[in-house]
Design an enzyme around this catalytic site. Structure first.
Site, mmCIF file in Angstrom:
data_model
loop_
_atom_site.group_PDB
_atom_site.id
_atom_site.type_symbol
_atom_site.label_atom_id
_atom_site.label_comp_id
_atom_site.label_asym_id
_atom_site.label_seq_id
_atom_site.Cartn_x
_atom_site.Cartn_y
_atom_site.Cartn_z
ATOM 1 N N GLU A 24 0.754 -1.307 -0.014
ATOM 2 C CA GLU A 24 0.004 -0.291 -0.189
ATOM 3 C C GLU A 24 1.279 1.460 -0.060
ATOM 4 O OE1 GLU A 24 -2.991 -0.178 3.313
ATOM 5 O OE2 GLU A 24 -3.831 -2.109 2.093
ATOM 6 N N ASN B 268 2.681 -4.324 -3.434
ATOM 7 C CA ASN B 268 0.551 -4.782 -3.363
ATOM 8 C C ASN B 268 -0.036 -3.864 -3.076
ATOM 9 O OD1 ASN B 268 -1.024 -7.090 -2.962
ATOM 10 N ND2 ASN B 268 -1.163 -7.067 -0.920
ATOM 11 N N HIS C 229 -9.732 -5.523 -2.291
ATOM 12 C CA HIS C 229 -11.334 -5.871 -1.178
ATOM 13 C C HIS C 229 -12.440 -4.234 -1.914
ATOM 14 C CE1 HIS C 229 -8.934 -7.436 1.291
ATOM 15 N NE2 HIS C 229 -7.691 -6.737 1.415
ATOM 16 N N GLU D 66 -6.524 -10.265 -2.192
ATOM 17 C CA GLU D 66 -6.863 -10.236 -0.721
ATOM 18 C C GLU D 66 -8.716 -10.528 -1.160
ATOM 19 O OE1 GLU D 66 -4.951 -7.570 1.785
ATOM 20 O OE2 GLU D 66 -3.810 -7.975 1.309
ATOM 21 N N ASP E 233 -12.480 -9.907 -0.827
ATOM 22 C CA ASP E 233 -13.470 -10.322 -0.526
ATOM 23 C C ASP E 233 -14.203 -9.098 -0.999
ATOM 24 O OD1 ASP E 233 -12.456 -7.809 1.005
ATOM 25 O OD2 ASP E 233 -11.988 -8.928 2.889
#
Ligand code: XIL
Length: 452
Positions: free
Chosen positions: A266, A307, A342, A372, A374
């Site tokens: 990030e 990432n 996300h 990641e 979701d």
């Protein structure tokens, strides 16, 4: 071949929810007030995974419309308002695993009003929305299926790890593992001269014993930092030395066992500027290059990733492209870009849109991974059925896009099941439900790739 209709019907006969106080009154006449809500339980059976629950509901003698809420196996699956007198069919898309299920109907109490519930059955799930791809998606949807490992984030903190079902569910459902928390600096390097490998070792040992590759997460991030980093001012040299020691020691500990790492996590803000962090403030943009060079020295065979989230497009993606291109052009070791994904349930991007997002990085000569994913539902539940459809299409389209881009090397979701998720269990953001049953979306993500 058409799927055989799953059957059901423990409760074909119409059921009534009587208006009179529902309590088993006979033995002890009680002065307790009648409950504000009634409930009725039925049991249904299905032989097939993934299904819709179909119910017919009728409100009799009700002065006004009545709201009916339905739970299946203690999980809220939806609700509807039913107008007086009207027969209403309610289809609730829920993940149904083969076997018996308890369905409970709740209604608020209304004078003289009766609710009749009938025709409870389960029918096979409707085809995944991805079966009706957006124009332009066909080529990607029909791309040859590749064996892309389906990973999940796993947490070895005791409250989760000691749940009996947790590890089995992971092993049954996933091919690869990312530690959700325990490799983060605050856990693994809590004091300047002390490392704590116990929790992360547990995961790496478990993964190794079960033939699951591990994606290391994460070495240099602005969050979940130990106090010893955040509580003082650093000179550039001191912080760079501390970073090198951290990377050397952690990657060195897992050398040859953890094949890929989120070295930097990030680094950008939404507008594409560098995110303020102790790393950036002290070392400037060069912190990324330094971290990658230290990482390559610590384990020359490991694949090194940067990432981020929201890096599918827009200024943040442009910044990531600029930085990766620059690193590549100067021979800095960088092997991949991670897209966290996300997401919140909403109209799904097409497969072609997501392929474009991935290719903007693979065109630079690096791999990509979905690291990641979701997709949280809006727990207000009003548009629950639609949200679930969107969720399924978002996951499926991302998986189809990953399959269609040969450099997409892994597809990881951020948790084993809804029971333990940083998004909150009520948002049901993962592929297994809170009982660790596979939802229909699990099967459609799996189906995007070649079988393991
Ligand atoms: C989250 C974990 O899931 C939580 O348990 C923890 O409290 C906070 O961090 N982006 C990342 C992950 O890179 O490390 C974050 O994980 C989620 C967002």
């Amino acid at each position: 071949m058409r799927a055989r209709i799953a059957t059901a019907i423990a409760a074909m006969a119409a059921l009534s929810l009587a208006a009179a106080p529902a309590a088993p009154a006979a033995k002890k006449p009680s002065k307790r007030k009648a409950p504000a809500r009634w409930e009725k339980t039925v049991r249904v059976h299905t032989a097939q995974p993934g299904a819709q629950l179909l119910v017919q509901v009728r409100a009799i003698n009700c002065a006004k419309s009545i709201s009916v809420q339905v739970e299946m196996d203690k999980r809220y699956v939806g609700g509807r308002r039913v107008a007086p007198g009207r027969k209403r069919e309610i289809a609730l898309p829920v993940a149904v695993s083969p076997g018996w299920h308890r369905v409970v109907f709740h209604t608020p109490r209304q004078k003289r009003c009766r609710l009749r519930v009938g025709l409870v059955r389960v029918k096979p799930a409707p085809p995944a929305p991805a079966n009706a791809p957006a124009p332009g998606d066909a080529a990607y949807v029909n791309a040859p299926k590749r064996r892309v490992p389906l990973g999940a984030a796993v947490d070895s903190r005791p409250a989760v790890w000691n749940d009996n079902q947790y590890k089995d569910a992971f092993l049954r459902s996933f091919d690869a593992l990312t530690p959700e928390n325990v490799m983060k600096m605050e856990y693994i390097h809590p004091e300047r001269n002390r490392y704590n490998f116990a929790d992360a070792d547990l995961l790496v040992d478990f993964a190794e014993a079960n033939g699951r590759p591990v994606h290391g997460h994460t070495l240099v991030w602005h969050e979940q930092l130990p106090q010893w980093i955040t509580s003082r001012r650093w000179s550039a040299q001191e912080l760079s030395d501390a970073m090198r020691d951290h990377i050397d020691t952690v990657m060195g500990h897992y050398r040859g066992r953890v094949g890929e790492w989120d070295v930097v996590n990030e680094p950008f803000q939404e507008d594409g500027s560098f995110r303020p962090s102790v790393w950036h403030e002290t070392l400037g943009p060069a912190f990324i290059e330094q971290a990658l060079r230290f990482a390559h020295r610590a384990d020359p065979s490991a694949k090194l990733f940067i990432n981020d989230f929201n890096n599918e497009g827009g200024p943040k993606a442009e910044a990531m492209v600029r930085v990766v291109r620059d690193l590549k052009s100067r021979g800095v070791p960088i092997h991949g870009v991670g897209l966290q994904m996300h997401w919140g349930a909403g109209p799904p991007p097409s497969v072609a849109d997501i392929v474009r997002s991935l290719r903007r990085y693979t065109d630079l000569g690096v791999e990509v991974q979905i690291t990641e994913m979701d997709v949280g539902l809006n727990p207000s539940m009003r548009d629950l059925a639609e949200h679930r459809e969107h969720q399924q299409a978002m996951f499926t389209n991302a998986a189809l896009a990953c399959n269609a881009v040969p450099e997409c090397s892994r597809f990881t979701v951020w948790g084993v099941g809804d029971k333990y998720t940083w998004r909150g269990a009520e948002t049901e953001p993962l592929l297994l439900d809170s009982g660790f049953n596979a939802k229909p979306v699990y099967h459609s993500v799996r189906g995007a790739f070649a079988p393991r």
